[in-house]
Every structure is written in C-alpha cells, then in structure tokens.
Design a protein around this motif. Structure first.
Motif, short mmCIF file in Angstrom:
data_model
loop_
_atom_site.label_atom_id
_atom_site.label_comp_id
_atom_site.label_asym_id
_atom_site.label_seq_id
_atom_site.Cartn_x
_atom_site.Cartn_y
_atom_site.Cartn_z
N GLU A 1 0.85 -1.18 0.00
CA GLU A 1 0.00 0.00 0.00
C GLU A 1 0.88 1.23 0.00
O GLU A 1 1.85 1.31 0.72
CB GLU A 1 -0.90 -0.02 1.23
CG GLU A 1 -1.78 1.17 1.33
CD GLU A 1 -2.70 1.07 2.53
OE1 GLU A 1 -2.86 2.09 3.20
OE2 GLU A 1 -3.23 -0.02 2.78
N ASN A 9 -2.94 3.98 -2.71
CA ASN A 9 -2.78 3.25 -3.98
C ASN A 9 -3.38 4.02 -5.17
O ASN A 9 -4.18 3.50 -5.94
CB ASN A 9 -3.36 1.85 -3.88
CG ASN A 9 -2.54 0.97 -2.99
OD1 ASN A 9 -1.31 1.06 -2.96
ND2 ASN A 9 -3.18 0.11 -2.23
N ILE A 11 -3.92 5.75 -8.69
CA ILE A 11 -3.65 5.47 -10.10
C ILE A 11 -4.14 6.67 -10.91
O ILE A 11 -5.27 7.11 -10.73
CB ILE A 11 -4.37 4.20 -10.60
CG1 ILE A 11 -3.86 2.98 -9.85
CG2 ILE A 11 -4.20 4.03 -12.11
CD1 ILE A 11 -4.68 1.73 -10.11
N TYR A 23 -7.93 7.45 -9.80
CA TYR A 23 -8.59 6.40 -9.01
C TYR A 23 -7.78 6.21 -7.74
O TYR A 23 -6.58 5.95 -7.82
CB TYR A 23 -8.62 5.07 -9.79
CG TYR A 23 -9.20 5.21 -11.18
CD1 TYR A 23 -10.52 4.89 -11.43
CD2 TYR A 23 -8.42 5.69 -12.23
CE1 TYR A 23 -11.05 5.03 -12.70
CE2 TYR A 23 -8.95 5.83 -13.50
CZ TYR A 23 -10.26 5.50 -13.73
OH TYR A 23 -10.79 5.64 -14.99
N ASN A 26 -7.66 2.43 -3.52
CA ASN A 26 -7.70 1.06 -4.01
C ASN A 26 -7.04 0.14 -2.99
O ASN A 26 -6.11 0.52 -2.30
CB ASN A 26 -6.94 0.96 -5.33
CG ASN A 26 -7.50 1.88 -6.38
OD1 ASN A 26 -8.64 1.76 -6.76
ND2 ASN A 26 -6.71 2.85 -6.81
N GLN A 28 -5.48 -2.65 -3.90
CA GLN A 28 -4.22 -3.05 -4.55
C GLN A 28 -4.24 -2.58 -5.99
O GLN A 28 -5.25 -2.71 -6.69
CB GLN A 28 -4.06 -4.57 -4.51
CG GLN A 28 -2.79 -5.07 -5.14
CD GLN A 28 -2.64 -6.58 -5.02
OE1 GLN A 28 -3.41 -7.23 -4.32
NE2 GLN A 28 -1.69 -7.12 -5.70
N ARG A 29 -3.12 -2.05 -6.45
CA ARG A 29 -2.99 -1.66 -7.86
C ARG A 29 -2.66 -2.88 -8.70
O ARG A 29 -1.89 -3.74 -8.29
CB ARG A 29 -1.91 -0.61 -8.03
CG ARG A 29 -2.35 0.74 -7.51
CD ARG A 29 -1.25 1.74 -7.58
NE ARG A 29 -0.38 1.44 -6.43
CZ ARG A 29 0.84 1.92 -6.27
NH1 ARG A 29 1.36 2.69 -7.18
NH2 ARG A 29 1.53 1.61 -5.21
N ARG A 30 -3.22 -2.95 -9.91
CA ARG A 30 -2.96 -4.05 -10.86
C ARG A 30 -2.18 -3.58 -12.07
O ARG A 30 -1.96 -4.36 -13.00
CB ARG A 30 -4.27 -4.68 -11.30
CG ARG A 30 -5.09 -5.27 -10.18
CD ARG A 30 -4.39 -6.48 -9.63
NE ARG A 30 -5.18 -7.09 -8.58
CZ ARG A 30 -5.02 -8.32 -8.17
NH1 ARG A 30 -4.09 -9.09 -8.73
NH2 ARG A 30 -5.76 -8.81 -7.21
N ILE A 43 -7.59 -2.42 -13.40
CA ILE A 43 -6.44 -1.62 -13.00
C ILE A 43 -6.18 -1.68 -11.50
O ILE A 43 -5.09 -1.36 -11.05
CB ILE A 43 -6.57 -0.15 -13.45
CG1 ILE A 43 -7.80 0.51 -12.83
CG2 ILE A 43 -6.58 -0.05 -14.97
CD1 ILE A 43 -7.86 2.01 -13.01
N ALA A 44 -7.19 -2.09 -10.71
CA ALA A 44 -7.02 -2.13 -9.26
C ALA A 44 -8.12 -2.97 -8.63
O ALA A 44 -9.16 -3.22 -9.25
CB ALA A 44 -7.07 -0.73 -8.67
N ASP A 45 -7.87 -3.38 -7.39
CA ASP A 45 -8.90 -4.01 -6.58
C ASP A 45 -9.55 -2.94 -5.72
O ASP A 45 -8.85 -2.09 -5.13
CB ASP A 45 -8.30 -5.08 -5.66
CG ASP A 45 -7.71 -6.24 -6.44
OD1 ASP A 45 -8.18 -6.51 -7.56
OD2 ASP A 45 -6.77 -6.88 -5.92
N LEU A 56 -14.11 3.96 -3.30
CA LEU A 56 -13.29 4.38 -4.44
C LEU A 56 -13.38 5.88 -4.56
O LEU A 56 -14.47 6.46 -4.47
CB LEU A 56 -13.80 3.76 -5.75
CG LEU A 56 -13.12 4.26 -7.02
CD1 LEU A 56 -11.67 3.79 -7.08
CD2 LEU A 56 -13.88 3.84 -8.25
#
Length: 75
Positions: A1, A9, A11, A23, A26, A28-30, A43-45, A56
C-alpha cells in the motif's frame, strides 16, 4: 500500500494531453507506472472503508481542474 497526497494506492491514467482520470483508495494496484491500459482492463482491486463498505475515489481532470464526471462518462 502506498499513500500519495493522502490517497491510498493512487492510479492516474493520462488519456491525452489534456484529460486524465484518477482512481484512489484502491486495495491493490494491478498496473504499474508507464503501463498502457485499454478500456475495460482491471487496473485495481476496490478498497474498503473502516465499516467494510466499498470505497473508491474517482476524478476526471482537464489539466489541474477537476470536472463533473457524469458529463464525460457514457450513460
């Protein structure tokens, strides 16, 4: 994090020279910095708040100006 300017997190997707979307909060970022993304890509969880509710933070920006997102998103 990772916290950036108080956002967890964060983005930022740069759509063109003027427009970007942000965004935050989050879980977790993807995606990673510099990565190209396409519409519909994960792109994220989604994060959760202290009451375990989905959370969010979302912005549409033109330069440094925050815009009303509903005016720019498809209906």
């Amino acid at each position: 994090e990772q916290l950036i300017n108080g956002y967890r997190n964060l983005i930022i997707i740069q759509h063109n020279q003027a427009f970007s979307s942000l965004y935050a909060n989050n879980a977790q970022r993807r995606v990673v910095a510099g990565q190209r993304v396409v519409a519909g890509q994960l792109i994220a969880d989604l994060g959760i708040d202290s009451n375990t509710q989905p959370l969010l933070y979302f912005e549409i920006r033109c330069g440094n100006k925050t815009l009303a997102p509903l005016e720019y998103l498809p209906h």
